[in-house]
Design an enzyme around this catalytic site. Structure first.
Site, PDB file in Angstrom:
ATOM      1  N   SER A   1      -3.417  15.650  -6.474  1.00 45.82           N
ATOM      2  CA  SER A   1      -4.547  15.008  -5.803  1.00 45.82           C
ATOM      3  C   SER A   1      -5.607  15.986  -5.306  1.00 45.82           C
ATOM      4  CB  SER A   1      -4.038  14.123  -4.663  1.00 45.82           C
ATOM      5  OG  SER A   1      -3.188  14.836  -3.791  1.00 45.82           O
TER       6      SER A   1
ATOM      7  N   GLU B   1      -0.938  21.594   3.816  1.00 48.65           N
ATOM      8  CA  GLU B   1       0.328  21.870   3.140  1.00 48.65           C
ATOM      9  C   GLU B   1       1.145  22.800   4.039  1.00 48.65           C
ATOM     10  OE1 GLU B   1       3.527  22.032   1.405  1.00 48.65           O
ATOM     11  OE2 GLU B   1       2.034  20.710   0.472  1.00 48.65           O
TER      12      GLU B   1
ATOM     13  N   ASP C   1       1.361  20.807   9.412  1.00 52.59           N
ATOM     14  CA  ASP C   1       1.956  19.499   9.174  1.00 52.59           C
ATOM     15  C   ASP C   1       0.854  18.455   9.050  1.00 52.59           C
ATOM     16  OD1 ASP C   1       4.450  17.636   9.426  1.00 52.59           O
ATOM     17  OD2 ASP C   1       2.978  16.839  10.838  1.00 52.59           O
ATOM     18  N   GLY C   2       0.941  17.638   8.013  1.00 54.98           N
ATOM     19  CA  GLY C   2      -0.117  16.675   7.745  1.00 54.98           C
ATOM     20  C   GLY C   2      -0.253  15.621   8.817  1.00 54.98           C
TER      21      GLY C   2
ATOM     22  N   ASP D   1       0.604  11.213   1.331  1.00 53.77           N
ATOM     23  CA  ASP D   1       1.520  11.189   0.187  1.00 53.77           C
ATOM     24  C   ASP D   1       2.753  12.020   0.537  1.00 53.77           C
ATOM     25  OD1 ASP D   1       2.725  11.201  -2.289  1.00 53.77           O
ATOM     26  OD2 ASP D   1       1.328  12.651  -3.158  1.00 53.77           O
TER      27      ASP D   1
END
Length: 273
Positions: free
Chosen positions: A95, A113, A138-139, A160
């Site tokens: 993506s 990431e 951390d997303g 995702d």
């Protein structure tokens, strides 16, 4: 479980997710005003399908490996053109790379990431791309730190996660609330695996019970979801989808159903209680 997407790159779930992502981004390009994409679980960005991990599982052969002969009138054509531009068929773009290929100078991509090695490789792909930013973080935590966007009023948050730990659907629901509070004009796209129906159905009901408006669900099932130890399908929840996206998604999923010999392809609406 130490998840690495290289084992799964280019599989049916990637094909479904990325074809729909390209369609979503295409709607932003219809207006000149800038947009921002926040990719919370970015991965490597590009995957070599001849690497040891991909060769071990060969999942791509039942995914992108079946889609090389599509013509320009196919609903999958815009995405497949980007795959080719990114180095396909040997290299499969994730993506971040797909998104970057669609950006205009005024647009922006932020990638998160948390794995250091993957982050370094991802960063290396965009050292000469000034409107792509890569964070080692951390997303989910990044949602509070990076929203609302500073440079755009329009945007997409793509979530995702690898689903390597229990409780992922609960974290996704919390993330939806955070995004809607901090970026109410933003679109949200959430990918999830389908192994069996119970956790997926509970997630959809939680969205409904939370009165989240304007929720579209696109799903592709390769086989009936009766074996919880197998990846039987994949879904994408889109909150605030653009006008006309439901028809696009239906056409793309039905084409993928035919080409990938899938069991079922659906696009449905979740109605808030």
């Amino acid at each position: 479980m130490n998840y690495r997407h290289a084992f799964h790159a280019g599989n049916f779930a990637d094909c479904m997710k990325h074809a729909l992502l390209v369609s979503l981004l295409g709607h932003f390009l219809r207006k000149p005003s800038p947009f921002m994409v926040l990719d919370t679980h970015a991965g490597l960005g590009r995957y070599d399908l001849t690497c040891e991990e991909a060769e071990k599982t060969q999942e791509w052969k039942d995914g992108i490996g079946l889609l090389n002969e599509e013509g320009p009138d196919s609903p999958l054509a815009p995405w497949l053109e980007l795959v080719k531009k990114a180095g396909g068929p040997r290299y499969y773009p994730g993506s971040p790379l797909l998104t970057s290929l669609m950006l205009r100078p005024q647009d922006e991509l932020i990638c998160c990431e948390k794995h250091p090695d993957d982050k370094r490789k991802l960063y290396g792909q965009f050292t000469r791309t000034p409107n792509v930013f890569v964070h080692e973080r951390d997303g989910y935590e990044a949602l509070r730190a990076l929203l609302p966007p500073k440079t755009a009023k329009r945007g997409l948050v793509l979530i995702d996660p690898p689903f390597e730990e229990p409780g992922e659907f609960s974290r996704l629901l919390e993330a939806v609330h955070t995004i809607r509070a901090r970026f109410p004009t933003g679109m949200i796209a959430i990918w999830y695996p389908i192994k069996h129906r119970t956790p997926v159905r509970a997630f959809h009901m939680a969205l409904q019970d939370a009165a989240i408006p304007d929720v579209l669900v696109a799903e592709l099932l390769i086989r009936k979801p009766v074996d919880p130890d197998r990846l039987n399908g994949a879904g994408l929840v889109v909150i605030k989808p653009p006008y006309g996206f439901a028809e696009q998604a239906s056409a793309q999923l039905n084409r993928l159903k035919t080409l990938l010999h899938a069991e079922e392809a659906t696009v449905t609406q979740i109605t808030a209680e």
